[in-house]
Design a protein around this motif. Sequence first.
Motif, PDB file in Angstrom:
ATOM      1  N   VAL A  57      -4.007   7.613   5.977  1.00 15.75           N
ATOM      2  CA  VAL A  57      -4.340   8.438   4.857  1.00 15.75           C
ATOM      3  C   VAL A  57      -6.007   7.933   4.813  1.00 15.75           C
ATOM      4  N   ARG A  58      -6.173   6.874   5.429  1.00 10.96           N
ATOM      5  CA  ARG A  58      -7.643   6.122   5.439  1.00 10.96           C
ATOM      6  C   ARG A  58      -8.566   7.131   6.289  1.00 10.96           C
ATOM      7  N   GLU A  59      -7.867   7.765   6.863  1.00 13.55           N
ATOM      8  CA  GLU A  59      -8.889   8.725   8.104  1.00 13.55           C
ATOM      9  C   GLU A  59      -8.933   9.953   7.448  1.00 13.55           C
ATOM     10  N   SER A  60      -8.590  10.448   6.407  1.00 12.83           N
ATOM     11  CA  SER A  60      -8.750  11.561   5.481  1.00 12.83           C
ATOM     12  C   SER A  60      -9.433  11.425   4.244  1.00 12.83           C
ATOM     13  N   GLY A  61     -10.052  12.633   3.991  1.00 11.04           N
ATOM     14  CA  GLY A  61     -10.698  12.698   2.499  1.00 11.04           C
ATOM     15  C   GLY A  61     -11.660  11.430   2.385  1.00 11.04           C
ATOM     16  N   SER A  62     -11.713  10.592   1.187  1.00 12.46           N
ATOM     17  CA  SER A  62     -12.326   9.697   0.926  1.00 12.46           C
ATOM     18  C   SER A  62     -12.075   8.295   1.582  1.00 12.46           C
ATOM     19  N   GLY A  63     -11.000   8.304   2.500  1.00 16.43           N
ATOM     20  CA  GLY A  63     -10.509   6.892   3.057  1.00 16.43           C
ATOM     21  C   GLY A  63      -9.863   6.056   2.222  1.00 16.43           C
ATOM     22  N   ASN A  64      -9.757   6.546   0.796  1.00 18.68           N
ATOM     23  CA  ASN A  64      -9.025   5.577  -0.045  1.00 18.68           C
ATOM     24  C   ASN A  64      -7.388   5.747   0.241  1.00 18.68           C
ATOM     25  N   ILE A  65      -6.618   4.762  -0.304  1.00 15.72           N
ATOM     26  CA  ILE A  65      -5.185   4.642   0.036  1.00 15.72           C
ATOM     27  C   ILE A  65      -4.498   4.929  -1.261  1.00 15.72           C
ATOM     28  N   GLY A  66      -5.329   5.339  -2.350  1.00 10.26           N
ATOM     29  CA  GLY A  66      -4.622   5.695  -3.762  1.00 10.26           C
ATOM     30  C   GLY A  66      -4.287   7.125  -3.855  1.00 10.26           C
ATOM     31  N   ALA A  67      -3.974   7.319  -5.238  1.00 15.68           N
ATOM     32  CA  ALA A  67      -3.097   8.597  -5.419  1.00 15.68           C
ATOM     33  C   ALA A  67      -3.890   9.765  -5.559  1.00 15.68           C
ATOM     34  N   THR A  68      -5.064   9.785  -5.900  1.00  9.40           N
ATOM     35  CA  THR A  68      -6.282  10.839  -5.742  1.00  9.40           C
ATOM     36  C   THR A  68      -6.322  11.287  -4.532  1.00  9.40           C
ATOM     37  N   ASN A  69      -6.660  10.272  -3.322  1.00  9.05           N
ATOM     38  CA  ASN A  69      -6.821  10.785  -2.048  1.00  9.05           C
ATOM     39  C   ASN A  69      -5.716  11.281  -1.434  1.00  9.05           C
ATOM     40  N   THR A  72      -5.417  15.001   0.150  1.00 11.06           N
ATOM     41  CA  THR A  72      -5.392  15.421   1.548  1.00 11.06           C
ATOM     42  C   THR A  72      -3.956  15.553   1.948  1.00 11.06           C
ATOM     43  N   THR A  73      -2.858  15.178   1.097  1.00 12.98           N
ATOM     44  CA  THR A  73      -1.425  15.456   1.459  1.00 12.98           C
ATOM     45  C   THR A  73      -0.564  16.235   0.572  1.00 12.98           C
ATOM     46  N   GLY A  74      -0.931  16.548  -0.699  1.00 10.84           N
ATOM     47  CA  GLY A  74      -0.453  17.139  -1.573  1.00 10.84           C
ATOM     48  C   GLY A  74       0.155  16.647  -2.867  1.00 10.84           C
ATOM     49  N   ARG A  75       0.403  17.397  -4.018  1.00  7.71           N
ATOM     50  CA  ARG A  75       0.721  17.041  -5.265  1.00  7.71           C
ATOM     51  C   ARG A  75       2.167  16.039  -5.295  1.00  7.71           C
ATOM     52  N   GLY A  76       2.781  16.301  -4.676  1.00 11.51           N
ATOM     53  CA  GLY A  76       4.115  15.387  -4.582  1.00 11.51           C
ATOM     54  C   GLY A  76       3.863  14.295  -4.168  1.00 11.51           C
ATOM     55  N   MET A  77       3.237  14.038  -3.062  1.00  6.79           N
ATOM     56  CA  MET A  77       3.003  12.937  -2.415  1.00  6.79           C
ATOM     57  C   MET A  77       2.039  11.927  -3.222  1.00  6.79           C
ATOM     58  N   GLY A  78       1.256  12.611  -4.046  1.00  6.51           N
ATOM     59  CA  GLY A  78       0.147  12.085  -4.864  1.00  6.51           C
ATOM     60  C   GLY A  78       0.544  11.685  -6.222  1.00  6.51           C
ATOM     61  N   ALA A  79       1.624  12.139  -6.473  1.00  8.11           N
ATOM     62  CA  ALA A  79       2.527  11.954  -7.702  1.00  8.11           C
ATOM     63  C   ALA A  79       3.089  10.435  -7.450  1.00  8.11           C
ATOM     64  N   ALA A  80       3.960  10.656  -6.185  1.00  8.98           N
ATOM     65  CA  ALA A  80       4.821   9.702  -5.811  1.00  8.98           C
ATOM     66  C   ALA A  80       4.021   8.343  -5.745  1.00  8.98           C
ATOM     67  N   THR A  81       2.752   8.338  -5.207  1.00 10.18           N
ATOM     68  CA  THR A  81       1.797   7.244  -4.974  1.00 10.18           C
ATOM     69  C   THR A  81       1.438   6.837  -6.386  1.00 10.18           C
ATOM     70  N   LEU A  82       0.975   7.560  -7.279  1.00 15.42           N
ATOM     71  CA  LEU A  82       0.614   7.299  -8.616  1.00 15.42           C
ATOM     72  C   LEU A  82       1.742   6.319  -9.306  1.00 15.42           C
ATOM     73  N   PRO A 139       0.661  -1.170   0.187  1.00 18.20           N
ATOM     74  CA  PRO A 139      -0.119  -0.034   0.044  1.00 18.20           C
ATOM     75  C   PRO A 139       0.719   1.311   0.153  1.00 18.20           C
ATOM     76  N   PHE A 140       1.284   1.416  -1.057  1.00 17.54           N
ATOM     77  CA  PHE A 140       2.263   2.665  -1.239  1.00 17.54           C
ATOM     78  C   PHE A 140       1.671   3.984  -0.547  1.00 17.54           C
ATOM     79  N   GLY A 141       0.545   4.277  -1.047  1.00 18.85           N
ATOM     80  CA  GLY A 141      -0.110   5.643  -0.419  1.00 18.85           C
ATOM     81  C   GLY A 141      -0.093   5.684   1.021  1.00 18.85           C
ATOM     82  N   TYR A 142      -0.631   4.435   1.400  1.00 19.63           N
ATOM     83  CA  TYR A 142      -0.684   4.362   3.115  1.00 19.63           C
ATOM     84  C   TYR A 142       0.777   4.646   3.606  1.00 19.63           C
TER      85      TYR A 142
END
Length: 199
Positions: A31-43, A47-57, A17-20
């Motif tokens: 990250v499951r406690e924020s936003g949609s609760g999803n561990i994917g790049a969009t959430n 909830t955390t920022g573009r850099g972290m989202g891009a890394a997760t993706l 679970p890279f996002g987590y």
Amino acid sequence: MLGILSVVIAYLLGGVPFGYLLVKWTRGADVRESGSGNIGATNVMRTTGRGMGAATLALDLAKGFAAVWIAGWLTGRQPVWMSLAALAVMAGHAFPAFLGFKGGKAVASFIGAFLYLTPLPLLSVLLLFVIVVAATRFISAGSILAAATFPFGVWMILHPPIPVMLASLIAGVFIVYRHKENIQRLRAGTEHAFRWTIS
């Protein structure tokens, strides 16, 4: 035996679970406690920022691609095992043993897996995804339409072996199913719109 091993490896890779993990390591948060609760790049991005989202993706794409590549390497590129590996890496992301079998929607791992297995159809529906998101600002709408049309793209462009065709159909249906709550929110007009900044 190597074919079965490749499917097991694919599931375990998908279950990382890279996002987590990224949010946990860098922010100390779940990250499951924020936003949609999803561990994917969009959430993660929301909830955390573009850099972290891009890394997760990038990491979720990579694990999908790697899973099918490993299956091809272990089995002499047999379509049936590569197709099963593509589905297994998606299943691992959606139902990770490491997080109590509660994971993400598997869109990024789907893209990575089929970018290796069926690159031209995948790139075609990615273009559709970009157009839909640009027009509606809903990532979920782009994902749903791209997944729904993906099997047709695979058939029309490649006329692939039966295992690949079946895998593309199952994968497309699975992605749409995993977005069932998004579909309800889209109908209700309460779906989250895409933004480059954290809301």
